[in-house]
Design a protein around this motif. Structure first.
Motif, PDB file in Angstrom:
ATOM      1  N   ARG A   1      -6.910  -8.000  -8.141  1.00  0.00           N
ATOM      2  CA  ARG A   1      -6.893  -6.906  -7.168  1.00  0.00           C
ATOM      3  C   ARG A   1      -5.435  -6.560  -6.819  1.00  0.00           C
ATOM      4  O   ARG A   1      -5.003  -6.746  -5.667  1.00  0.00           O
TER       5      ARG A   1
ATOM      6  N   ARG B   1       0.623   3.934  -2.845  1.00  0.00           N
ATOM      7  CA  ARG B   1      -0.174   5.144  -2.659  1.00  0.00           C
ATOM      8  C   ARG B   1       0.566   6.287  -1.986  1.00  0.00           C
ATOM      9  O   ARG B   1       0.067   7.406  -1.931  1.00  0.00           O
ATOM     10  N   GLU B   2       1.736   6.022  -1.429  1.00  0.00           N
ATOM     11  CA  GLU B   2       2.500   7.138  -0.864  1.00  0.00           C
ATOM     12  C   GLU B   2       3.757   7.420  -1.677  1.00  0.00           C
ATOM     13  O   GLU B   2       4.060   8.558  -1.976  1.00  0.00           O
TER      14      GLU B   2
ATOM     15  N   THR C   1      -4.704   1.581  -8.520  1.00  0.00           N
ATOM     16  CA  THR C   1      -5.826   1.191  -9.380  1.00  0.00           C
ATOM     17  C   THR C   1      -7.032   2.115  -9.220  1.00  0.00           C
ATOM     18  O   THR C   1      -7.910   2.130 -10.063  1.00  0.00           O
ATOM     19  N   GLU C   2      -7.071   2.863  -8.136  1.00  0.00           N
ATOM     20  CA  GLU C   2      -8.207   3.769  -7.925  1.00  0.00           C
ATOM     21  C   GLU C   2      -8.174   4.961  -8.867  1.00  0.00           C
ATOM     22  O   GLU C   2      -9.195   5.583  -9.124  1.00  0.00           O
ATOM     23  N   ARG C   3      -6.977   5.286  -9.328  1.00  0.00           N
ATOM     24  CA  ARG C   3      -6.805   6.555 -10.039  1.00  0.00           C
ATOM     25  C   ARG C   3      -6.845   6.356 -11.553  1.00  0.00           C
ATOM     26  O   ARG C   3      -6.409   5.330 -12.051  1.00  0.00           O
ATOM     27  N   ASN C   4      -7.314   7.383 -12.235  1.00  0.00           N
ATOM     28  CA  ASN C   4      -7.274   7.349 -13.694  1.00  0.00           C
ATOM     29  C   ASN C   4      -6.038   8.099 -14.171  1.00  0.00           C
ATOM     30  O   ASN C   4      -6.108   9.235 -14.624  1.00  0.00           O
ATOM     31  N   ILE C   5      -4.893   7.450 -14.014  1.00  0.00           N
ATOM     32  CA  ILE C   5      -3.637   8.018 -14.504  1.00  0.00           C
ATOM     33  C   ILE C   5      -2.944   6.931 -15.320  1.00  0.00           C
ATOM     34  O   ILE C   5      -3.288   5.756 -15.194  1.00  0.00           O
TER      35      ILE C   5
ATOM     36  N   ASP D   1      -3.510  -4.163  -6.044  1.00  0.00           N
ATOM     37  CA  ASP D   1      -3.001  -3.351  -4.924  1.00  0.00           C
ATOM     38  C   ASP D   1      -3.962  -3.292  -3.747  1.00  0.00           C
ATOM     39  O   ASP D   1      -4.004  -2.306  -3.021  1.00  0.00           O
ATOM     40  N   GLU D   2      -4.709  -4.362  -3.523  1.00  0.00           N
ATOM     41  CA  GLU D   2      -5.505  -4.406  -2.299  1.00  0.00           C
ATOM     42  C   GLU D   2      -4.592  -4.762  -1.128  1.00  0.00           C
ATOM     43  O   GLU D   2      -3.676  -5.574  -1.257  1.00  0.00           O
ATOM     44  N   CYS D   3      -4.875  -4.169   0.013  1.00  0.00           N
ATOM     45  CA  CYS D   3      -4.059  -4.342   1.226  1.00  0.00           C
ATOM     46  C   CYS D   3      -4.023  -5.803   1.682  1.00  0.00           C
ATOM     47  O   CYS D   3      -5.028  -6.507   1.622  1.00  0.00           O
TER      48      CYS D   3
ATOM     49  N   CYS E   1       0.801  -1.239   0.000  1.00  0.00           N
ATOM     50  CA  CYS E   1       0.000   0.000   0.000  1.00  0.00           C
ATOM     51  C   CYS E   1       0.823   1.274   0.000  1.00  0.00           C
ATOM     52  O   CYS E   1       0.571   2.186  -0.767  1.00  0.00           O
TER      53      CYS E   1
END
Ligand code: SF4
Ligand code: SF4
Lengths: 474, 243
Positions: free
Chosen positions: B170, B135-136, B143-147, B172-174, B131
């Motif tokens: 999945r 995300r940091e 995967t959440e982001r549209n980039i 990048d699920e924790c 994670c």
């Protein structure tokens, strides 16, 4: 010592089939949401715009509220202000009594849930009928919602059947429902057929729409520029609730305000895509003025919101538009269910709102986070959810809600990590732990060994390896 | 270039071979690498538990120990992000070392811009995108982001001869570690770990690899208890295989 969330969650995960189903249901919503997000090249710009509009609005809230109220009045709407839940409930009751209302039909509103409106009305002899299908099922079952957007998704159709039979709805509406489907009533009943159940609910609700004296709605947005409110539903029940009764009452949290139509366009594109993975909700209803012969009231509710505005660490929760996406993505929510949380709004945003409302109870939810930061990245208005949870944890000790075990462990770590010499010698003896009878280590580390085997300490730490020759500078 | 090697406490005690691999890898690039011996921990375990204040002294001494280096490199995405993003806030002032602290993957990919590696690892691996790495630190696109899609860890792993890299469903699920979370919320944490393991194993990989020994430790503990057929290896060990 475990928090209430941890205890309930430990129960919840025992039923593997149930937890897997719950997880899969909400994950599928996350997948649909991702597909929607990836369809719009401007997605990340929309999020940034939405975040800034919300920030702008809540930091100029007084001005926009005045503008909104003024425009609403011009439209012939009665505007009321409620500073807290009690005042809000009183205002509603007063309006209802003035109109001799016996029965209210309601579309979904988390604000009425927050203020305990239904109980207050029922207590005063007024019949309250929820008209969102999920909410109605929960109301009939006498249980609270487990999610803010899909409140009854944890209920199976068999349970719905049982409830509808119990409440006489199947007896009353079953034949009509079966006929409307040209089906065999007994078969449909035996199978707890979902279409049959919705038809039963439809006939049951229709009668209530026809006989109610007042329709109540929430508001997804209040547009200052025009003084209107926007309500988004998939069932059209907000429209049904307001089309027939001669009285319409809107309950709106003051943070629901946005400046104008241009901003509405930004939120309209985000809300359903992000919340349920639909390009838009089926109905996006704008209510600006009463129908001819109807009376319309808007109650603007504070109930702690202006205090949050002054809270440096947590004001961003006011940007939330309750899309529910942070719940759907939260790996902890998906595996512990809405009822594991002590606040009626669960998941990442619920952890934070609960702490703002009543930390003495809701500190119990602060453990429900692995700090994976997924919620921050799905949020359409960029609420810094995980940062806020981290910050709450830092405050628990001074609130006297810190877990003694975690405190002791942290103190132990402090001593050890502040003293490199001690740290190094602890590491020198660590391998001994590997030789201890396993029941001893299991006892010491019992919570960990519920799910894990003990990790093995290395024979030599990196420190020792470095000293004994790895360092090639000498 | 002078590199300060930061070997976080649990790597030090449980996975020293990860530290050794990191050291060898950096040396093989011709870098001058030092290991300040008074280092201990980044402070994250206390912070996540709600006792960030107890790590103030540690944070100051981290800065003292490491501020003289050009870069501080650690084989741990989570500890790196804690140092970089939380140390200044805990200290209440800018921290020289924190701004120069990078994870090994970032260092190789973004700073050294390595284009090839001599390593060989003829195995199938499933990549664990942890994670804080995702995300940091931005080691891969969340995967959440549209980039635009990217994955720096995968880029590096694919330079290794003979390797086949998979990503689980999945991706990048924790995994459910979360430090104290894994003790306090044992039920959910374990369930998250089991689910993650099944998705990794579902790729057909022999190894699970990632930039964070903490996630690997968590999953390894759960896998061992259930005798699941999979091995664990840190990215640094693969990238340095054969050195
Ligand atoms: S950061 Fe915490 S609250 Fe947010 S999604 Fe991850 S586990 Fe859930
Ligand atoms: S915090 Fe963000 S993601 Fe969660 S419900 Fe509110 S708007 Fe949606």
């Amino acid at each position: 010592m475990s928090t209430i969330h941890a205890k309930r969650a430990n129960e919840f995960v025992r039923d593997t089939e149930k937890v897997d189903r719950h997880d899969a249901t909400f994950w599928s919503v996350r997948v649909k949401r991702d597909a929607m997000a990836h369809m719009l090249p401007e997605w990340e710009n929309l999020r940034e715009a939405a975040s800034r509009i919300k920030k702008h609005t809540v930091t100029h809230l007084a001005d926009y509220l005045e503008k909104f109220a003024e425009n609403a009045r011009q439209n012939g709407v009665h505007v009321h202000w409620a500073k807290d839940a009690a005042e809000y409930n009183d205002i509603v009751l007063k309006i209802l009594n003035e109109h001799d209302v016996r029965k209210v039909v309601k579309s979904k509103s988390m604000l009425t849930e927050e203020c305990g409106l239904n109980d207050s009305l029922i207590h005063h002899g007024i019949d309250v009928v929820e008209t969102d299908l999920g909410e109605r099922i929960l109301q009939l079952m006498g249980i609270p919602p487990s999610h803010i957007v899909m409140p009854a998704i944890h209920i199976t159709r068999e349970q719905v059947m049982e409830c509808f039979v119990d409440k006489g709805i199947v007896e009353k509406e079953g034949q009509k429902a079966a006929d409307s489907m040209h089906g065999d009533r007994r078969v449909l009943e035996a199978e707890a057929d979902p279409t049959f159940l919705t038809r039963c609910a439809r006939f049951h609700l229709r009668e209530n729409f026809m006989t109610a004296d007042c329709g109540m709605t929430g508001a997804n947005f209040g547009i200052a520029e025009t003084g209107e409110v926007v309500v988004c539903t998939n069932e059209g029940n907000a429209d049904m609730s307001t089309s027939i009764p001669p009285l319409h009452i809107v309950s709106m949290g003051i943070e629901k305000l946005i400046p104008d139509y241009k901003s509405m366009a930004v939120f309209q594109r985000l809300l359903a895509r992000n919340g349920t993975g639909q390009p838009t909700t089926v109905y996006t209803s704008h209510f600006r003025k009463p129908r001819p012969g109807q009376e319309m009231h808007i109650i603007l509710v504070d109930n702690g919101r202006s205090d949050i505005l002054g809270n440096e660490d947590h004001w961003q929760t006011l940007k939330c538009m309750r899309c529910g996406a942070c719940m759907n993505t939260c790996p902890v929510y998906r595996r512990s269910g809405g009822y594991s949380y002590t606040y009626f709004i669960p998941g990442p945003i619920g952890i934070n709102l609960g702490m703002l409302k009543n930390p003495d109870v809701n500190f119990n939810n602060c453990s429900a986070c692995s700090l994976c930061c997924s919620c921050d990245n799905v949020c359409p208005v960029k609420v810094d959810l995980s940062t806020q949870i981290y910050k709450w944890r830092q405050q628990l000790d001074s609130m006297h809600h810190a877990d003694p075990m975690k405190k002791a462990m942290s103190e132990g770590m402090k001593v050890m990590f502040d003293h490199p010499g001690l740290y190094t010698s602890a590491l020198r003896v660590a391998p001994v732990a590997n030789c201890m009878p396993s029941f001893l280590t299991n006892l010491v580390m019992s919570p960990w060994t519920y799910g894990h085997s003990m990790p093995e300490f290395a024979k030599k730490s990196f420190h020792q390896l470095w000293k004994s020759g790895l360092d090639d500078h000498k | 270039m002078k590199i300060g090697l930061f070997i976080p406490c649990y790597v030090d005690a449980l996975y020293p071979e990860v530290g050794v691999s990191t050291y060898k890898l950096l040396r093989s690039l011709g870098l001058d690498v030092y290991y300040p011996e008074k280092q201990t921990c980044c402070g994250q375990p206390m912070g996540n538990a709600g006792f960030q204040d107890k790590s103030r002294k540690l944070v100051e001494s981290f800065d003292e120990l490491f501020k003289g280096f050009d870069y501080v490199v650690a084989p741990s995405a989570s500890c790196t992000s804690y140092v970089r993003f939380f140390h200044p806030e805990i200290a209440g002032h800018e921290c020289e070392a924190a701004g120069k602290t990078v994870d090994l993957v970032e260092f190789l990919h973004d700073i050294m811009k390595v284009k090839s590696l001599p390593a060989k690892f003829p195995h199938k691996v499933s990549l664990h995108n942890s994670c804080h790495g995702v995300r940091e630190l931005g080691l891969s696109s969340p995967t959440e982001r549209n980039i635009p899609k990217f994955n720096k860890i995968k880029d590096l792993l694919q330079m290794v001869e003979g390797i086949t890299v998979f990503e689980p469903e999945r991706p990048d699920e924790c995994c459910g570690f979360g430090g104290m979370f894994s003790i306090e919320e044992i039920g959910v944490s374990t369930k998250m770990g089991i689910d993650k393991l099944h998705r990794h194993i579902g790729t057909g990989a022999e190894f699970i690899t990632g930039p964070d020994s903490s996630c690997l430790m968590h999953m390894q503990g759960i896998a061992a208890k259930r005798k699941l057929p999979v091995k664990f290896i840190h990215v640094a060990q693969i990238l340095s295989a054969g050195l």
